[in-house]
Write a protein that holds these residues in place. Structure first.
Motif, mmCIF file in Angstrom:
data_model
loop_
_atom_site.group_PDB
_atom_site.id
_atom_site.type_symbol
_atom_site.label_atom_id
_atom_site.label_comp_id
_atom_site.label_asym_id
_atom_site.label_seq_id
_atom_site.Cartn_x
_atom_site.Cartn_y
_atom_site.Cartn_z
ATOM 1 N N MET A 1 0.837 -1.183 0.000
ATOM 2 C CA MET A 1 0.000 0.000 0.000
ATOM 3 C C MET A 1 0.884 1.249 0.000
ATOM 4 S SD MET A 1 -2.600 1.425 2.951
ATOM 5 C CE MET A 1 -3.704 0.005 2.861
ATOM 6 N N ILE A 2 0.503 2.241 -0.807
ATOM 7 C CA ILE A 2 1.169 3.540 -0.835
ATOM 8 C C ILE A 2 0.212 4.562 -0.231
ATOM 9 C CG2 ILE A 2 2.219 5.331 -2.260
ATOM 10 C CD1 ILE A 2 2.697 3.174 -4.391
ATOM 11 N N GLY A 3 0.613 5.187 0.854
ATOM 12 C CA GLY A 3 -0.198 6.219 1.474
ATOM 13 C C GLY A 3 0.244 7.591 1.008
ATOM 14 N N VAL A 4 -0.706 8.414 0.578
ATOM 15 C CA VAL A 4 -0.415 9.787 0.154
ATOM 16 C C VAL A 4 -1.116 10.707 1.151
ATOM 17 C CG1 VAL A 4 -0.454 11.442 -1.729
ATOM 18 C CG2 VAL A 4 -0.349 8.990 -2.240
ATOM 19 N N PHE A 5 -0.341 11.436 1.949
ATOM 20 C CA PHE A 5 -0.867 12.188 3.080
ATOM 21 C C PHE A 5 -0.709 13.678 2.834
ATOM 22 C CE2 PHE A 5 0.655 8.079 4.456
ATOM 23 C CZ PHE A 5 -0.342 7.610 5.292
ATOM 24 N N ALA A 6 -1.790 14.423 3.100
ATOM 25 C CA ALA A 6 -1.756 15.871 2.880
ATOM 26 C C ALA A 6 -2.821 16.546 3.731
ATOM 27 C CB ALA A 6 -1.982 16.194 1.402
ATOM 28 N N GLY A 7 -2.517 17.780 4.111
ATOM 29 C CA GLY A 7 -3.507 18.599 4.771
ATOM 30 C C GLY A 7 -4.503 19.143 3.767
ATOM 31 N N ALA A 8 -5.435 19.951 4.252
ATOM 32 C CA ALA A 8 -6.528 20.436 3.406
ATOM 33 C C ALA A 8 -6.018 21.202 2.191
ATOM 34 C CB ALA A 8 -7.459 21.316 4.237
ATOM 35 N N ALA A 9 -4.926 21.955 2.342
ATOM 36 C CA ALA A 9 -4.439 22.797 1.247
ATOM 37 C C ALA A 9 -3.910 21.986 0.069
ATOM 38 C CB ALA A 9 -3.346 23.731 1.767
ATOM 39 N N HIS A 10 -3.499 20.732 0.330
ATOM 40 C CA HIS A 10 -2.897 19.927 -0.742
ATOM 41 C C HIS A 10 -3.654 18.632 -1.006
ATOM 42 C CE1 HIS A 10 0.656 22.471 -1.094
ATOM 43 N NE2 HIS A 10 0.721 22.501 0.235
ATOM 44 N N ARG A 11 -4.900 18.559 -0.546
ATOM 45 C CA ARG A 11 -5.659 17.333 -0.762
ATOM 46 C C ARG A 11 -5.851 17.044 -2.249
ATOM 47 N NH1 ARG A 11 -6.970 13.356 2.783
ATOM 48 N NH2 ARG A 11 -9.012 13.121 1.799
ATOM 49 N N GLY A 12 -6.079 18.091 -3.021
ATOM 50 C CA GLY A 12 -6.254 17.886 -4.458
ATOM 51 C C GLY A 12 -4.991 17.358 -5.115
ATOM 52 N N ASP A 13 -3.827 17.905 -4.716
ATOM 53 C CA ASP A 13 -2.562 17.423 -5.266
ATOM 54 C C ASP A 13 -2.329 15.968 -4.874
ATOM 55 O OD1 ASP A 13 -2.031 19.930 -6.331
ATOM 56 O OD2 ASP A 13 -0.981 20.599 -4.521
ATOM 57 N N ALA A 14 -2.673 15.631 -3.621
ATOM 58 C CA ALA A 14 -2.495 14.256 -3.153
ATOM 59 C C ALA A 14 -3.375 13.293 -3.945
ATOM 60 C CB ALA A 14 -2.814 14.170 -1.667
ATOM 61 N N ALA A 15 -4.615 13.699 -4.204
ATOM 62 C CA ALA A 15 -5.525 12.837 -4.964
ATOM 63 C C ALA A 15 -5.031 12.642 -6.393
ATOM 64 C CB ALA A 15 -6.935 13.432 -4.955
ATOM 65 N N ASP A 16 -4.507 13.717 -6.999
ATOM 66 C CA ASP A 16 -3.975 13.604 -8.361
ATOM 67 C C ASP A 16 -2.789 12.647 -8.402
ATOM 68 O OD1 ASP A 16 -5.866 15.401 -9.234
ATOM 69 O OD2 ASP A 16 -4.508 17.128 -9.206
ATOM 70 N N LEU A 17 -1.882 12.760 -7.418
ATOM 71 C CA LEU A 17 -0.719 11.870 -7.393
ATOM 72 C C LEU A 17 -1.143 10.427 -7.167
ATOM 73 C CD1 LEU A 17 2.308 11.306 -7.346
ATOM 74 C CD2 LEU A 17 2.301 11.866 -4.910
ATOM 75 N N ALA A 18 -2.102 10.212 -6.275
ATOM 76 C CA ALA A 18 -2.566 8.845 -6.023
ATOM 77 C C ALA A 18 -3.105 8.214 -7.298
ATOM 78 C CB ALA A 18 -3.630 8.850 -4.927
ATOM 79 N N GLY A 19 -3.800 9.000 -8.094
ATOM 80 C CA GLY A 19 -4.301 8.478 -9.358
ATOM 81 C C GLY A 19 -3.182 8.058 -10.296
ATOM 82 N N LEU A 20 -2.073 8.793 -10.265
ATOM 83 C CA LEU A 20 -0.935 8.455 -11.118
ATOM 84 C C LEU A 20 -0.163 7.246 -10.585
ATOM 85 C CD1 LEU A 20 0.414 12.058 -11.786
ATOM 86 C CD2 LEU A 20 -0.832 10.615 -13.395
ATOM 87 N N LEU A 21 -0.157 7.071 -9.262
ATOM 88 C CA LEU A 21 0.589 5.964 -8.661
ATOM 89 C C LEU A 21 -0.110 4.620 -8.832
ATOM 90 C CD1 LEU A 21 1.833 7.645 -5.357
ATOM 91 C CD2 LEU A 21 3.241 6.936 -7.292
ATOM 92 N N GLY A 22 -1.426 4.643 -9.066
ATOM 93 C CA GLY A 22 -2.127 3.394 -9.340
ATOM 94 C C GLY A 22 -3.018 2.927 -8.217
ATOM 95 N N ALA A 23 -3.518 1.696 -8.374
ATOM 96 C CA ALA A 23 -4.547 1.168 -7.482
ATOM 97 C C ALA A 23 -4.057 0.955 -6.057
ATOM 98 C CB ALA A 23 -5.086 -0.154 -8.044
ATOM 99 N N ASP A 24 -2.754 0.833 -5.851
ATOM 100 C CA ASP A 24 -2.230 0.611 -4.497
ATOM 101 C C ASP A 24 -2.186 1.877 -3.665
ATOM 102 O OD1 ASP A 24 -1.858 -2.064 -4.984
ATOM 103 O OD2 ASP A 24 0.252 -1.862 -5.528
ATOM 104 N N ALA A 25 -2.404 3.028 -4.282
ATOM 105 C CA ALA A 25 -2.280 4.302 -3.575
ATOM 106 C C ALA A 25 -3.614 4.729 -2.962
ATOM 107 C CB ALA A 25 -1.772 5.384 -4.522
#
Length: 416
Positions: A1-25
């Motif tokens: 599992m890859i965890g992508v952690f971010a506060g409110a200001a970067h939640r959108g960036d975190a979600a975009d990166l998770a999409g690029l990292l694949g289903a494990d993110a």
């Protein structure tokens, strides 16, 4: 599992990166500190959208073992920084996805190289691991002995096949040896132990017979990958309990394989028994089951009888070895840019001692090659057939072979 952690200001960036990292993110909800602590034991990697100082303070209480901690990186406006674990390759991958600059160490640490070797061989490391690591990192001469010819990745240049001034010796072998100072043993799981017994034999008797594989057969019992017997013995309490006991004492599990006696009767063995044939319909249980079990696990590779049968207290044991073969990874690089490569492609390239491909393909992977990796433009199949670990790389979906190769072949397709 890859965890992508971010506060409110970067939640959108975190979600975009998770999409690029694949289903494990995943992008956990809630405060970063609580989410990271809750998921830490399950993480293979973590990305923190935080400055390096804040990220270090956050992970410091969670770190336990640099060889087992997840790969941790932090992301700011311009950089992706490797913080913990074996994170360099992952850092470069995230940096490529985000179009930022990767900040990594000068290369993989020696301990990560050897840890990966232990993992690749499904092995146990025995000896003062940290001291051996320190000797290699200090540039001291270390001798590597690999008598069974396991396919190994590229190792540092001061790890040599022979030498008179070595401060340490690394031995990759499944055979028993007395413990010595300045020797690191890597024990791959290569053995299938065949077991036969009379009805009602105890687990203690089976365990005592197993010990003969060490005492007389010269095998390291940590190298056991599976046990095997005739299907009519599948519910024999002594055998079943002894297999469970082995798992308990070795902190591992090994499957008990069972085979019909008519299959065992077809296997040639050096020590057939007319008594066993008359009672069970096969001239061998222990030796035949060991060989049959090894063949079921070897993926078409060679096997051999590593220890002929020993009999003790109405229990008979024998061991077969799954012999190592070369490894050939057919790796597709996609169009050639780093962001188009998969993490698995990079992992296969880095575990190889030889990387073969066209000049264009070799240029594309040059930055991720380990020190000591040999690059060639041809001969991938021949190298693997000789027992080497080889990555055959090509732009696009990947290279193809003209014919069969006497090696273990894995395919890692790239983007066309």
């Amino acid at each position: 599992m890859i965890g992508v952690f971010a506060g409110a200001a970067h939640r959108g960036d975190a979600a975009d990166l998770a999409g690029l990292l694949g289903a494990d993110a995943v992008v956990p909800d809630g405060p970063v500190k609580l989410a990271l602590r809750g998921l830490w034991p399950r993480l293979d990697a973590a990305v923190l959208f935080l400055d390096a100082g804040s990220a270090v303070r956050l992970i410091a209480p969670l770190l336990r073992d640099r060889r087992r901690d997840p790969a941790v990186v932090c992301v700011d406006e311009h950089f992706v920084v490797a913080l913990a674990g074996n994170a360099d390759t992952f850092t470069r991958h995230v940096a490529d996805l985000l179009n930022r600059t990767a900040v990594v160490t000068k290369g993989p640490s020696i301990d990560s190289v050897l840890d990966e070797l232990v993992e690749q061989l499904d092995a146990t490391a025995d000896g003062d691991v940290e001291a051996c690591f320190a000797a290699i990192e200090a540039g001291e001469e270390v001798v590597l002995r690999n008598p069974l010819n396991f396919p190994l990745p590229a190792l540092p240049p001061n790890v040599v096949a022979a030498g008179e001034d070595a401060t340490w010796v690394i031995v990759v072998d499944d055979r028993a040896a007395s413990r010595k100072e300045n020797v690191l043993r890597i024990v791959p799981r290569t053995l299938v132990v065949g077991v036969g017994s009379t009805r009602g034999a105890s687990a203690t008797s089976v365990g005592a017979a197993l010990s003969e594989l060490d005492a007389q057969g010269g095998l390291d019992l940590r190298a056991i990958k599976a046990f095997a017997t005739a299907d009519v013995k599948a519910d024999e309490p002594g055998i079943v309990d002894a297999v469970e006991d082995w798992g308990f004492w070795h902190g591992d599990t090994a499957e008990l394989l069972t085979f019909p006696t008519e299959e065992l009767a077809e296997i040639g063995v050096p020590n057939p028994s007319s008594v066993v044939r008359n009672s069970m319909g096969t001239a061998s249980v222990a030796e035949a089951a060991a060989l049959r079990g090894a063949r079921s696990l070897c993926h078409g590779g060679p096997v051999e009888l590593a220890a002929e049968k020993f009999k003790r207290d109405n229990v008979t044991v024998a061991a077969a070895r799954v012999l190592p073969r070369g490894r050939l990874a057919l790796v597709g690089l996609g169009p050639g840019s780093a962001e188009e490569r998969t993490p698995r492609a990079e992992a296969e390239i880095r575990r190889a001692a030889f990387v073969v491909g066209t000049p264009e393909a070799l240029d594309a992977v040059g930055p991720i090659l380990r020190a000591g990796t040999e690059v060639r433009h041809e001969g991938a199949g021949e190298l693997a057939a000789a027992g080497a670990a080889v990555a055959f790389v090509a732009l696009g979906t990947g290279p193809t072979l003209d014919g069969p190769v006497a090696a273990d072949v894995v395919v890692v397709p790239g983007i066309g």
